[in-house]
Write a protein that holds these residues in place. Structure first.
Motif, PDB file in Angstrom:
ATOM      1  N   ALA A 163       0.920  -1.359   0.052  1.00  0.00           N
ATOM      2  CA  ALA A 163      -0.222   0.085  -0.048  1.00  0.00           C
ATOM      3  C   ALA A 163       0.749   1.303  -0.051  1.00  0.00           C
ATOM      4  N   GLY A 164       1.902   1.059   0.795  1.00  0.00           N
ATOM      5  CA  GLY A 164       2.759   2.231   0.636  1.00  0.00           C
ATOM      6  C   GLY A 164       3.448   2.525  -0.814  1.00  0.00           C
ATOM      7  N   ALA A 165       4.105   1.582  -1.402  1.00  0.00           N
ATOM      8  CA  ALA A 165       4.488   1.634  -2.843  1.00  0.00           C
ATOM      9  C   ALA A 165       3.554   2.207  -3.519  1.00  0.00           C
ATOM     10  N   ALA A 166       2.368   1.885  -3.481  1.00  0.00           N
ATOM     11  CA  ALA A 166       1.407   2.144  -4.316  1.00  0.00           C
ATOM     12  C   ALA A 166       0.841   3.679  -4.031  1.00  0.00           C
ATOM     13  N   ALA A 167       0.988   4.362  -2.674  1.00  0.00           N
ATOM     14  CA  ALA A 167       0.609   5.806  -2.462  1.00  0.00           C
ATOM     15  C   ALA A 167       1.855   6.686  -2.989  1.00  0.00           C
ATOM     16  N   LEU A 168       3.005   5.944  -3.012  1.00  0.00           N
ATOM     17  CA  LEU A 168       4.220   6.671  -3.696  1.00  0.00           C
ATOM     18  C   LEU A 168       4.050   6.770  -5.270  1.00  0.00           C
ATOM     19  N   VAL A 169       3.498   5.639  -5.861  1.00  0.00           N
ATOM     20  CA  VAL A 169       3.429   5.777  -7.264  1.00  0.00           C
ATOM     21  C   VAL A 169       2.226   6.849  -7.474  1.00  0.00           C
ATOM     22  N   TRP A 170       1.034   6.726  -6.812  1.00  0.00           N
ATOM     23  CA  TRP A 170       0.136   7.772  -6.758  1.00  0.00           C
ATOM     24  C   TRP A 170       0.716   9.413  -6.731  1.00  0.00           C
ATOM     25  N   VAL A 171       1.346   9.497  -5.732  1.00  0.00           N
ATOM     26  CA  VAL A 171       1.755  10.818  -5.516  1.00  0.00           C
ATOM     27  C   VAL A 171       2.625  11.375  -6.729  1.00  0.00           C
ATOM     28  N   LEU A 172       3.652  10.219  -7.053  1.00  0.00           N
ATOM     29  CA  LEU A 172       4.741  10.944  -8.048  1.00  0.00           C
ATOM     30  C   LEU A 172       3.747  11.076  -9.388  1.00  0.00           C
ATOM     31  N   MET A 173       3.013   9.964  -9.839  1.00  0.00           N
ATOM     32  CA  MET A 173       2.333  10.338 -11.021  1.00  0.00           C
ATOM     33  C   MET A 173       1.186  11.319 -11.028  1.00  0.00           C
ATOM     34  N   GLY A 174       0.661  11.750  -9.899  1.00  0.00           N
ATOM     35  CA  GLY A 174      -0.196  12.645  -9.798  1.00  0.00           C
ATOM     36  C   GLY A 174       0.434  14.036  -9.953  1.00  0.00           C
ATOM     37  N   LEU A 175       1.738  14.136  -9.444  1.00  0.00           N
ATOM     38  CA  LEU A 175       2.585  15.420  -9.738  1.00  0.00           C
ATOM     39  C   LEU A 175       2.980  15.473 -11.121  1.00  0.00           C
ATOM     40  N   VAL A 176       3.536  14.478 -11.766  1.00  0.00           N
ATOM     41  CA  VAL A 176       3.656  14.460 -13.260  1.00  0.00           C
ATOM     42  C   VAL A 176       2.349  15.016 -14.122  1.00  0.00           C
ATOM     43  N   LEU A 177       1.242  14.358 -13.855  1.00  0.00           N
ATOM     44  CA  LEU A 177       0.151  14.683 -14.757  1.00  0.00           C
ATOM     45  C   LEU A 177      -0.298  16.222 -14.359  1.00  0.00           C
ATOM     46  N   GLY A 178       0.017  16.840 -13.104  1.00  0.00           N
ATOM     47  CA  GLY A 178      -0.285  18.095 -12.770  1.00  0.00           C
ATOM     48  C   GLY A 178       0.810  18.829 -13.151  1.00  0.00           C
ATOM     49  N   GLY A 179       1.947  18.669 -13.847  1.00  0.00           N
ATOM     50  CA  GLY A 179       2.839  19.298 -14.229  1.00  0.00           C
ATOM     51  C   GLY A 179       3.694  19.790 -13.278  1.00  0.00           C
ATOM     52  N   ARG A 180       3.756  19.224 -12.161  1.00  0.00           N
ATOM     53  CA  ARG A 180       4.749  19.563 -11.028  1.00  0.00           C
ATOM     54  C   ARG A 180       6.132  18.864 -11.128  1.00  0.00           C
ATOM     55  N   LEU A 181       6.194  17.808 -11.860  1.00  0.00           N
ATOM     56  CA  LEU A 181       7.444  16.886 -11.945  1.00  0.00           C
ATOM     57  C   LEU A 181       7.542  16.896 -13.450  1.00  0.00           C
ATOM     58  N   SER A 182       8.632  16.591 -13.835  1.00  0.00           N
ATOM     59  CA  SER A 182       8.990  16.173 -15.298  1.00  0.00           C
ATOM     60  C   SER A 182       8.825  14.899 -15.757  1.00  0.00           C
ATOM     61  N   PRO A 183       8.446  14.720 -17.028  1.00  0.00           N
ATOM     62  CA  PRO A 183       7.848  13.301 -17.339  1.00  0.00           C
ATOM     63  C   PRO A 183       8.805  12.341 -17.197  1.00  0.00           C
ATOM     64  N   GLY A 184      10.280  12.802 -17.023  1.00  0.00           N
ATOM     65  CA  GLY A 184      11.308  11.609 -16.741  1.00  0.00           C
ATOM     66  C   GLY A 184      11.319  10.915 -15.413  1.00  0.00           C
ATOM     67  N   VAL A 185      10.333  11.506 -14.444  1.00  0.00           N
ATOM     68  CA  VAL A 185       9.958  10.827 -13.309  1.00  0.00           C
ATOM     69  C   VAL A 185       9.422   9.403 -13.527  1.00  0.00           C
ATOM     70  N   THR A 186       8.526   9.418 -14.601  1.00  0.00           N
ATOM     71  CA  THR A 186       7.639   8.459 -15.081  1.00  0.00           C
ATOM     72  C   THR A 186       8.477   7.014 -15.088  1.00  0.00           C
ATOM     73  N   ASP A 187       9.758   7.216 -15.814  1.00  0.00           N
ATOM     74  CA  ASP A 187      10.365   6.091 -15.921  1.00  0.00           C
ATOM     75  C   ASP A 187      11.065   5.599 -14.621  1.00  0.00           C
ATOM     76  N   THR A 188      11.514   6.325 -13.593  1.00  0.00           N
ATOM     77  CA  THR A 188      11.653   5.921 -12.392  1.00  0.00           C
ATOM     78  C   THR A 188      10.652   4.962 -11.654  1.00  0.00           C
ATOM     79  N   THR A 189       9.366   5.844 -11.847  1.00  0.00           N
ATOM     80  CA  THR A 189       8.423   5.091 -11.127  1.00  0.00           C
ATOM     81  C   THR A 189       7.982   3.919 -11.729  1.00  0.00           C
ATOM     82  N   GLY A 190       8.304   3.751 -12.981  1.00  0.00           N
ATOM     83  CA  GLY A 190       8.133   2.351 -13.631  1.00  0.00           C
ATOM     84  C   GLY A 190       8.994   1.295 -13.022  1.00  0.00           C
ATOM     85  N   TYR A 191      10.079   1.491 -12.571  1.00  0.00           N
ATOM     86  CA  TYR A 191      10.845   0.600 -11.864  1.00  0.00           C
ATOM     87  C   TYR A 191       9.988   0.148 -10.555  1.00  0.00           C
ATOM     88  N   ILE A 192       9.530   1.119  -9.752  1.00  0.00           N
ATOM     89  CA  ILE A 192       8.811   0.766  -8.537  1.00  0.00           C
ATOM     90  C   ILE A 192       7.575  -0.085  -8.930  1.00  0.00           C
TER      91      ILE A 192
END
Length: 450
Positions: free
Chosen positions: A118-147
């Motif tokens: 559940a913690g890993a899922a929450a981390l994925v949601w936060v990171l991807m939410g920030l990417v979709l909101g334009g707060r983080l660069s799309p490059g973070v998506t690849d890192t999240t893909g590993y998780i």
């Protein structure tokens, strides 16, 4: 672009989407119908709901994959959907009946693992939410893909292991092999997706394999449910036995035969059924508040038998806790009965008798369905001692262990239980009235009894 089917000229992506939704959804309908049917039979197992939820959790990821969205939007949404599926899959694995039985002695291990996912899922949601909101660069998506890839692979292994263990406990080796094959393919396909940037294959053969795998997983879930249903069927063959130390509690509803016969004569048998159902729920509610480890429970028509396996240094503490539990049930029964249905007053037993015993002269039998049965002196003694708890109920135990002050003051009666020619000292709570021979006088002869 997706290729077209050479026969019907339809888009294979559309076919994959429809079948990827319909197959799990059909499984959910089957689980729902089966669960409702069992509830009508007064049977309730939430693992059926978890299996249905696991199938539903596959749908968001399937939809996102098949819609072929822009990678900047599609990948984050895919990872978010996959995170939900991972958590539900792990929670489902630990809610399977046989797995719960295996983990009941290992504390909260399953909770810790589930919360880690559940913690890993929450981390994925936060990171991807920030990417979709334009707060983080799309490059973070690849890192999240590993998780997400690591979580997905681990969740597949956990669910595969728990389902295989369940089929093992049901004695079905063929289903174990089929489970390993299907989940092994899913595991390899997850690695393929990760290696190829989560791009779905467009080869018709691979698409057919994926659809087949989804259908096969749905059927495995249904097969596991049927195995659970069959496990409640009476089985006389045991696959093995093991020496165990147990604490046994036998609970008997005093005068239940007379009360039940009277209720049937007066046409109010539904009251007895309602009372029996709520009585079992009340007992297990008190047990869950008192004991850390749940017991093996058997309903025997006019009462219940509860067995705990005991081991290690806490053995005597557990035995004392069960004695305290027996006193709590005996003391709380009248109040609980009075607070229930007013119609119970004249149609259900007024008292309960309880016997508690423990020891290492016991065996645990494992049936071919995977369920446990127990045999041994502690069970036999506990049954005989609850029969001594008369006429107004009470608790009877063997006089063989030192009780703490708060319990010792409750067991004010001393007596004797006869097993053949053996005289066994017992102690009982205040409402128990031993007959003359049980109070220490000579054991009556057969001529005197006749």
């Amino acid at each position: 672009m997706y290729q077209s089917c050479p026969v019907c000229k339809c888009d294979l992506g559309t076919v994959r989407l429809y079948l990827g939704i319909m197959l799990p959804f059909c499984g959910v309908i089957i689980f729902g119908a089966y669960y409702l049917w069992l509830r009508r039979k007064q049977v309730d197992d939430h693992s059926l709901l978890w299996l249905a939820g696991c199938l539903l959790a596959l749908l968001p990821a399937t939809v996102v994959q098949c819609l072929n969205l822009n990678p900047a939007t599609g990948k984050p949404l895919l990872f978010m959907a996959s995170a939900i599926s991972n958590v539900v899959s792990v929670a489902t694995a630990f809610h399977l009946l046989r797995v719960r039985e295996a983990l009941r002695k290992r504390g909260k291990l399953s909770y810790y693992i589930t919360w880690a996912f559940a913690g890993a899922a929450a981390l994925v949601w936060v990171l991807m939410g920030l990417v979709l909101g334009g707060r983080l660069s799309p490059g973070v998506t690849d890192t999240t893909g590993y998780i997400d890839a690591m979580s997905s692979c681990l969740s597949i292994l956990v669910l595969m292991s728990c389902m295989s263990y369940s089929f093992y406990m049901y004695g079905n080796w063929l289903m174990i092999a089929l489970t390993l094959c299907d989940f092994g393919y899913v595991f390899l396909y997850q690695l393929y997706l990760f290696k190829n940037g989560n791009q779905l294959t467009e080869q018709p053969f691979h698409i057919a394999l994926n659809i087949t795998s989804t259908a096969f997983m749905t059927m495995l879930f249904i097969a596991l449910t049927l195995a659970w249903g069959l496990s409640n069927t009476s089985r006389l063959k045991f696959r093995g036995f093991e020496h165990v130390t147990i604490i046994a509690m036998c609970i008997d509803l005093r005068g239940s035969t007379a009360y039940t016969a009277d209720a049937f004569d007066k046409g109010v048998s539904d009251i007895v059924v309602d009372f029996t159902n709520k009585f079992c729920q009340w007992v297990m509610g008190v047990v869950s508040k008192t004991m850390e480890v749940p017991p093996t429970v058997k309903f025997v028509g006019d009462g219940m038998v509860l067995v705990w396996e005991a081991e290690g240094t806490k053995f005597m503490d557990d035995a004392t806790a069960v004695a305290g539990l027996a006193c709590a049930l005996d003391g709380g029964y009248s109040k609980w009965r009075s607070s229930g249905n007013p119609e119970w007053k004249n149609h259900v037993p007024r008292y309960i008798g309880i016997g508690v015993d423990f020891g290492d002269q016991a065996r645990r039998f494992t049936s071919e369905s995977g369920s446990y049965e127990y045999l041994g002196l502690p069970l036999s003694y506990a049954a005989k001692m609850q029969a001594m708890a008369r006429p107004n109920g009470g608790v009877v135990i063997r006089d063989k262990w030192t009780l703490p002050d708060y319990l010792r003051c409750k067991f004010t009666k001393s007596g004797t239980m006869f097993i053949g020619d053996e005289r066994i000292p017992v102690r009982a709570t205040g409402r128990v009235k031993f007959n003359p021979s049980q109070n220490g006088q000579p054991h009556p002869t057969d001529e005197e009894l006749n």
